[in-house]
Design an enzyme around this catalytic site. Sequence first.
Site, PDB file in Angstrom:
ATOM      1  N   TYR A 134       0.783  -1.112  -0.041  1.00 52.40           N
ATOM      2  CA  TYR A 134      -0.015  -0.024  -0.068  1.00 52.40           C
ATOM      3  C   TYR A 134       0.940   1.022   0.044  1.00 52.40           C
ATOM      4  O   TYR A 134       1.540   1.466   1.020  1.00 52.40           O
ATOM      5  CB  TYR A 134      -0.931  -0.039   1.332  1.00 52.40           C
ATOM      6  CG  TYR A 134      -1.740   0.997   1.350  1.00 52.40           C
ATOM      7  CD1 TYR A 134      -2.138   2.039   0.431  1.00 52.40           C
ATOM      8  CD2 TYR A 134      -2.606   1.235   2.433  1.00 52.40           C
ATOM      9  CE1 TYR A 134      -3.100   3.012   0.531  1.00 52.40           C
ATOM     10  CE2 TYR A 134      -3.877   2.154   2.671  1.00 52.40           C
ATOM     11  CZ  TYR A 134      -3.707   3.078   1.471  1.00 52.40           C
ATOM     12  OH  TYR A 134      -4.931   4.024   1.685  1.00 52.40           O
ATOM     13  N   LYS A 162      -1.549  -1.444  -4.016  1.00 50.97           N
ATOM     14  CA  LYS A 162      -2.478  -0.264  -4.060  1.00 50.97           C
ATOM     15  C   LYS A 162      -1.772   1.169  -4.191  1.00 50.97           C
ATOM     16  O   LYS A 162      -1.083   1.462  -3.195  1.00 50.97           O
ATOM     17  CB  LYS A 162      -3.313  -0.350  -2.790  1.00 50.97           C
ATOM     18  CG  LYS A 162      -4.339   0.612  -2.801  1.00 50.97           C
ATOM     19  CD  LYS A 162      -5.453   0.816  -1.462  1.00 50.97           C
ATOM     20  CE  LYS A 162      -6.241   1.992  -1.750  1.00 50.97           C
ATOM     21  NZ  LYS A 162      -6.743   2.165  -0.291  1.00 50.97           N
TER      22      LYS A 162
END
Length: 292
Positions: A134, A162
């Site tokens: 992330y 992400k």
Amino acid sequence: MKLSGVMPALVTPFDAAGKIDFAAFTAHLTNLRAAGVTGWVPCGSSGEYNFMSDDERDQVLQFVRDFAQPGELLIAGTNAPSTAGVIANTLRAKAMGYHAALLATPFYTKPTQAELIAHFRAVLDATDMPIILYSYPDKDGVELGWEVLDALADDPRIIGIKESSGSLQRAIGIATRYAGRIQLVSGSDDIALDFMIWGADSWICGPANCMARAVCDLDRTFRTGDLAKAKAQMATLYTAMNILESGKFVQKLKYGCEVQGTPVGDCRAPLGPLTQAEKAEFRAAMEPILNW
């Protein structure tokens, strides 16, 4: 593990006393499932995990796990300020039956790139859990640089990233540099369509909490190949997405849930309420989305 479709980065509903509101949670998840989400991502930054005790986080993870149906992907946010904490959180999520963990950099510490490589390798070795990285440098203060991604890209347990930097150039770099090794996951909501064009087949999406029908429809439209319609849909979504990205993200998500008729309570302190002007601005941007 193939990542696809819209997976909401779930908010955590709280009642008037500040406790987790599981009745509101049930209504919220039911609404999202009806809209067409493909999985669940609890205890990420949208879920205020950093304001919850370990026991509360486990309650949320178990609740979502119990709600999930076969075929719905389960991705647990298991971040912590220390490597040992991440390992412990990830092992508990794995024992519950989660399919993967979503991991940003350990917060507060601002580790170096070499320290990040060692951190993620330690988590992989201790848990053997698939990980979606992330990247959110505006919040974390540290970028997952090419040095980190190069070092981890050939580990099959690093399944995706992400990308929430807001940089399309970086998204293109990930898509081209790591094709076939790391899946690009959309995390910059106001340029989500651009991510799709560059190969993001999945979207871990905070705004799905309050505009699930619209974002799922955009995803489906793009998959059919109707780019003109997808651009028009993105244009309708853009103002609300951009307002979300401008600040007070979680407060606005929760207010958006209230506007759409599935209230989830307020955020925990120190996150304060929106002003009336902020509510009016976001509600106006939501109007064309509410009856999608």
